[in-house]
Scaffold this motif. Structure first.
Motif, mmCIF file in Angstrom:
data_model
loop_
_atom_site.group_PDB
_atom_site.id
_atom_site.type_symbol
_atom_site.label_atom_id
_atom_site.label_comp_id
_atom_site.label_asym_id
_atom_site.label_seq_id
_atom_site.Cartn_x
_atom_site.Cartn_y
_atom_site.Cartn_z
ATOM 1 N N PRO A 350 41.765 45.372 23.524
ATOM 2 C CA PRO A 350 42.720 45.712 24.584
ATOM 3 C C PRO A 350 42.848 44.656 25.686
ATOM 4 O O PRO A 350 41.888 43.969 26.018
ATOM 5 C CB PRO A 350 42.130 47.001 25.187
ATOM 6 N N HIS A 351 44.047 44.543 26.222
ATOM 7 C CA HIS A 351 44.312 43.899 27.510
ATOM 8 C C HIS A 351 45.290 44.822 28.232
ATOM 9 O O HIS A 351 45.847 45.745 27.633
ATOM 10 C CB HIS A 351 44.984 42.538 27.328
ATOM 11 N N ASN A 352 45.513 44.521 29.489
ATOM 12 C CA ASN A 352 46.704 45.073 30.122
ATOM 13 C C ASN A 352 47.295 43.985 30.992
ATOM 14 O O ASN A 352 46.801 42.848 31.006
ATOM 15 C CB ASN A 352 46.451 46.417 30.820
ATOM 16 N N CYS A 409 45.373 40.227 33.567
ATOM 17 C CA CYS A 409 44.833 41.406 32.902
ATOM 18 C C CYS A 409 43.964 42.152 33.908
ATOM 19 O O CYS A 409 43.178 41.547 34.630
ATOM 20 C CB CYS A 409 43.992 40.988 31.694
ATOM 21 N N LEU A 411 41.685 44.378 33.098
ATOM 22 C CA LEU A 411 40.306 44.542 32.637
ATOM 23 C C LEU A 411 39.555 43.438 33.380
ATOM 24 O O LEU A 411 39.800 42.249 33.165
ATOM 25 C CB LEU A 411 40.178 44.376 31.113
ATOM 26 N N HIS A 414 37.927 40.238 32.126
ATOM 27 C CA HIS A 414 38.918 39.283 31.634
ATOM 28 C C HIS A 414 39.545 38.516 32.796
ATOM 29 O O HIS A 414 39.678 37.294 32.755
ATOM 30 C CB HIS A 414 40.013 40.002 30.841
ATOM 31 N N LEU A 419 41.743 35.250 32.742
ATOM 32 C CA LEU A 419 43.007 35.803 32.222
ATOM 33 C C LEU A 419 43.935 36.160 33.375
ATOM 34 O O LEU A 419 44.272 37.327 33.591
ATOM 35 C CB LEU A 419 42.706 37.039 31.372
HETATM 36 CU CU CU Z 1 42.223 41.644 29.132
#
Ligand code: CU
Ligand code: C2O
Length: 426
Positions: A350-352, A409, A411, A414, A419
């Motif tokens: 997963p990422h967001n 992201c 998270l 990350h 990220l």
């Molecule tokens: Cu991520």
């Protein structure tokens, strides 16, 4: 509120202790207390000012997540607050009613600062908006609920070790910092403003008896119409407002069920699919009547046609093959431009994706219209592996060629590991 009409808040980031588990005092951080922070609240059109004081032993920052505001007031990694210092941002509230939040955003240290307890709600009201029957008595039938998971080590200290690919997934799940939290409902309907304040975990909220709730808002404000649902899935940083109906004297638990993370490789989902109790609603024998929720909540203004298209590929800790660099601008946006961002998660975990300053619309996911819960204004969206999310956003004003906004992201491991990218509005 001062003579000039400015609404001023004071927040002090400080050290404290929290008893998550009986008999164990865990060192935590909070704003004006041991954990979390006060709910800030302001209305559309108001000028707000915040005095952010840092009494922690290291620099932090305070970012207003979801807020449309000048980049220099945004509280990202370029606005650090050193130990002993006070930062004084001020801006005008210029967006619809919404459930926003605030949290630290220091370069490379966001995960730990939020995990230690620094976070709070920032609620926006819009006095001019139509009354659509939503419960609105704060703390009575309109209740913010931040859900977070943590892990304690053998000494009872917060443990951020062993995060693996996603970050730490803890089994100590709290609602507003409390494990086994309950809410005494005194009205027929209760509005819960849910915030995923976790560093890595995605929740799929639902009631233990699978009753339907009405989702009435997402990150950036009201949905066009209430969405009846039994599950509300939120990845880190996302919010949803739901209205739940209770019967006299009943008790019902809000839980988190295994989320639908998409095509995630099983090993990456270890522990991500656990089920937790979050909050028990205990209804009084006599419930005050609540108004019915209107069938139409708001009309979303259509965004102008996008004139710029950009692609963002997320992979590992990189966006388009590059890690975050405080000295590099990744996107230069013309003030007033409407842009189409094609965002892809190339990984099998997963990422967001969160963008500062704007609320975007999810135009489509792999070419298909988004589900109704994603039909409103969003600032953070879950990215299923191997899918393309097309987001439309407008950068209305607040040009500042020297101060960037972040996109990243949420998270937080990350984010801290790179990220993230920077955009400036010129
Ligand atoms: Cu991520
Ligand atoms: Cu909630 Cu860039 O942050």
């Amino acid at each position: 509120v001062g003579a000039d009409g400015t609404r001023t808040f004071r927040l002090t980031a400080q050290e404290g202790t929290t008893r998550f588990v009986p008999g164990v005092d865990t060192p935590t951080w909070g704003f004006d207390g041991d954990l979390l922070g006060p709910t800030l609240r302001a209305s559309r059109g108001e000028q707000v000012a915040v005095e952010v004081r840092n009494t922690l032993p290291e620099a932090t920052s305070v970012h207003w997540h979801g807020m449309h505001l000048p980049a220099a007031m945004d509280g990202g990694p370029h606005q650090p607050v050193e130990p002993g210092a006070t930062w004084r941002p001020t801006w005008r509230i210029d967006q619809p009613a919404a459930t926003l939040w605030y949290h630290p955003h220091p370069h490379g240290r966001t995960e730990e600062h939020i995990y230690r307890g620094l976070a709070g709600f920032f609620l926006l009201d819009d006095p001019a908006a139509a009354d659509v029957g939503l419960p609105d008595e704060y703390g009575v039938d309109d209740v913010p609920v931040v859900v977070q998971d943590r892990k304690l080590d053998a000494d009872g200290d917060l443990d951020l070790s062993g995060g693996g690919e996603l970050g730490v997934l803890g089994s100590l799940v709290t609602a507003n910092g409390v494990r086994g939290a309950y809410l005494e409902a005194t009205t027929q309907r209760v509005r819960l403003r849910l915030l995923n304040g976790s560093t890595a975990r995605t929740y799929a909220f639902g009631f233990a008896d699978d009753r339907e709730v009405l989702q009435v808002a997402s990150d950036g404000g009201l949905l066009p119409e209430p969405v009846p649902t039994t599950r509300v899935q939120l990845s880190p940083g996302e919010r949803a407002e739901v209205v739940v109906t209770v019967a006299p004297g009943e008790r019902v638990r809000l839980r988190s069920y295994p989320p639908d993370l998409g095509r995630v490789v099983a090993g990456y989902a270890m522990g991500a699919n656990d089920t937790f109790d979050v909050l028990e609603l205990r209804a009084a024998q006599d419930l005050a009547p609540s108004p019915p929720v209107a069938a139409t909540l708001t009309t979303l203004e259509p965004l102008p046609e996008a004139t710029v298209t950009r692609t963002f590929d997320l992979q590992g800790r990189q966006i388009n093959g590059r890690r975050m660099d405080m000295d590099r601008v990744d996107a230069t946006v013309e003030k007033g431009a409407t842009e189409l961002w094609e965002v892809r998660n190339l990984d099998l975990f997963p990422h967001n994706f969160h963008v500062h300053d704007v609320q975007f619309r999810v135009l489509d996911i792999d070419g298909e219209a988004p589900p109704p819960a994603l039909a409103g204004a969003k600032d953070t969206v879950y990215l299923e592996p191997r899918r393309t999310y097309r987001l439309v956003m407008r950068f209305e004003d607040h040009a500042d060629p020297t101060t960037p906004y972040m996109f990243h992201c949420h998270l937080l491991l990350h984010e801290d590991e790179g990220l993230m990218g920077q955009l400036v509005v010129v």
